[in-house]
Design an enzyme around this catalytic site. Structure first.
Site, PDB file in Angstrom:
ATOM      1  N   LYS A 218       0.844  -1.201   0.000  1.00  0.00           N
ATOM      2  CA  LYS A 218       0.000   0.000   0.000  1.00  0.00           C
ATOM      3  C   LYS A 218       0.878   1.249   0.000  1.00  0.00           C
ATOM      4  CE  LYS A 218      -4.309  -1.742   0.441  1.00  0.00           C
ATOM      5  NZ  LYS A 218      -5.246  -2.143   1.468  1.00  0.00           N
ATOM      6  N   ARG A 254      -3.791  -9.835   4.520  1.00  0.00           N
ATOM      7  CA  ARG A 254      -4.025  -9.927   3.065  1.00  0.00           C
ATOM      8  C   ARG A 254      -2.755  -9.452   2.371  1.00  0.00           C
ATOM      9  NH1 ARG A 254      -5.754  -6.947  -1.288  1.00  0.00           N
ATOM     10  NH2 ARG A 254      -7.229  -7.973  -2.679  1.00  0.00           N
TER      11      ARG A 254
HETATM   12  N1  HH2 Z   1      -7.234  -3.910  -0.399  1.00  0.00           N
HETATM   13  C1  HH2 Z   1      -7.383  -4.034  -1.735  1.00  0.00           C
HETATM   14  C2  HH2 Z   1      -8.399  -4.845  -2.261  1.00  0.00           C
HETATM   15  N2  HH2 Z   1      -9.236  -5.529  -1.456  1.00  0.00           N
HETATM   16  N3  HH2 Z   1      -9.925  -6.137   0.730  1.00  0.00           N
HETATM   17  C3  HH2 Z   1      -9.794  -6.024   2.058  1.00  0.00           C
HETATM   18  N4  HH2 Z   1     -10.624  -6.698   2.884  1.00  0.00           N
HETATM   19  N5  HH2 Z   1      -8.820  -5.225   2.621  1.00  0.00           N
HETATM   20  C4  HH2 Z   1      -7.955  -4.509   1.863  1.00  0.00           C
HETATM   21  O1  HH2 Z   1      -7.112  -3.776   2.432  1.00  0.00           O
HETATM   22  C5  HH2 Z   1      -8.064  -4.600   0.433  1.00  0.00           C
HETATM   23  C6  HH2 Z   1      -9.091  -5.431  -0.106  1.00  0.00           C
HETATM   24  C7  HH2 Z   1      -6.469  -3.278  -2.650  1.00  0.00           C
HETATM   25  O2  HH2 Z   1      -5.335  -4.005  -2.981  1.00  0.00           O
HETATM   26  P1  HH2 Z   1      -5.092  -4.818  -4.340  1.00  0.00           P
HETATM   27  O3  HH2 Z   1      -5.902  -6.072  -4.382  1.00  0.00           O
HETATM   28  O4  HH2 Z   1      -3.628  -5.013  -4.465  1.00  0.00           O
HETATM   29  O5  HH2 Z   1      -5.528  -3.835  -5.498  1.00  0.00           O
HETATM   30  P2  HH2 Z   1      -6.869  -3.627  -6.359  1.00  0.00           P
HETATM   31  O6  HH2 Z   1      -8.005  -3.238  -5.478  1.00  0.00           O
HETATM   32  O7  HH2 Z   1      -6.472  -2.512  -7.290  1.00  0.00           O
HETATM   33  O8  HH2 Z   1      -7.195  -4.899  -7.089  1.00  0.00           O
END
Ligand code: HH2
Length: 274
Positions: A218, A254
């Site tokens: 992040k 995660r």
């Molecule tokens: N962060 C992301 C996506 N889903 N779900 C939960 N519960 N908590 C989080 O902090 C969280 C989440 C964002 O990260 P990422 O999957 O790398 O990116 P993107 O949303 O662009 O797919």
């Protein structure tokens, strides 16, 4: 459906690996849009020590474009079919149709960044299926959330929100045992809000449910490392943040690089237990 008690399903610390089958995700966008690559990545994360793998077909990064249910299904269903229930899966979605498809293919947790506010039909899907659910806090929507996040006291406001969402679930037939909470680092939060939330995680833990944190890669980490650091922070930075969150009582992490976190958190947990 396997264990419908999140505390039993996720001993502290447990790892949730991330596989995004999207063209535009924050960290791995475009890497796993090929079904065979996505399936191989899921298997790799499980072999590395993931308790569960979070499959996502819609990016929620700041400013990302929302996708319709048809497109999200088109992205995730081939991966679900190819896996055929052979891997422990969570589905990262706010849509009832996508959650239902994933649950039909053996997913055991619905990870909804809107905490069941995005699609009014999702609460029923979760209640009827008996699956686990992660309720995450977000101020605004991914399209607007980073424009002007505002709080008087971010920790108590996030805790109050999550408490209300637990009550909503229970009123709609989802027992508390099935719930995991997430303060939503980076979702409608300025840098100082993210810091306050990670430092104040014990207040969220005190709500009595296992707490998931998403700190991996992040921008908060890049910001803490200072100028010249990659904007997403390194995996070493992610591990440092995770070890701190473990100390504050977090249960489920995660993460994108499972192997990296596995040993580090095992040691941090073993030292804390001693
Ligand atoms: N962060 C992301 C996506 N889903 N779900 C939960 N519960 N908590 C989080 O902090 C969280 C989440 C964002 O990260 P990422 O999957 O790398 O990116 P993107 O949303 O662009 O797919």
């Amino acid at each position: 459906m396997p264990v419908a008690d999140a505390s039993l399903r996720f001993p502290r610390p447990s790892l949730m690996g991330v596989v995004n089958v999207t063209p535009d995700s924050f960290s791995d966008g475009g890497r796993f849009t090929d079904v065979a690559l996505a399936v191989a990545r899921v298997r790799e994360l499980v072999a590395d020590g993931a308790t569960i793998v979070d499959l996502g077909g819609e990016s929620t990064r700041p400013g990302s474009a929302p996708v319709g249910a048809d497109e999200e299904l088109r992205r995730v269903v081939p991966v679900l079919e190819a896996l055929g229930g052979s891997a422990p899966l969570s589905i990262d979605t706010s849509k009832a149709a996508v959650a239902r498809a994933a649950l039909d293919h053996g997913a055991e947790l619905v990870n909804d960044v809107t905490a069941l506010r995005g699609d009014p039909q999702l609460v029923e899907v979760v209640a009827e299926s008996g699956c686990l659910v992660c309720l995450m806090h977000m101020q605004g929507t991914p399209q607007t959330m980073q424009l002007a996040p505002r709080y008087d006291d971010v920790v108590s406001e996030v805790a109050a929100f999550l408490e209300q969402r637990i009550a909503f679930c229970v009123a709609n037939g989802i027992p508390e045992e099935r719930i995991v909470l997430d303060p939503g680092v980076g979702f409608g939060k300025a840098h100082e809000h993210n810091l306050a939330l990670v430092r104040g995680l014990a207040t969220i833990v005190a709500l009595g449910r296992p707490v998931l944190v998403g700190l991996s890669r992040k921008s908060l980490l890049g910001r803490l490392l200072g100028e010249g650091a990659p904007i997403r922070g390194s995996d070493a930075a992610s591990v440092g943040a995770a070890a701190f969150a473990l100390q504050q009582g977090a249960t489920l992490f995660r993460v994108h690089d499972v192997a990296f976190h596995r040993d580090a958190l095992a040691i941090a947990a073993a030292l804390a237990d001693g």
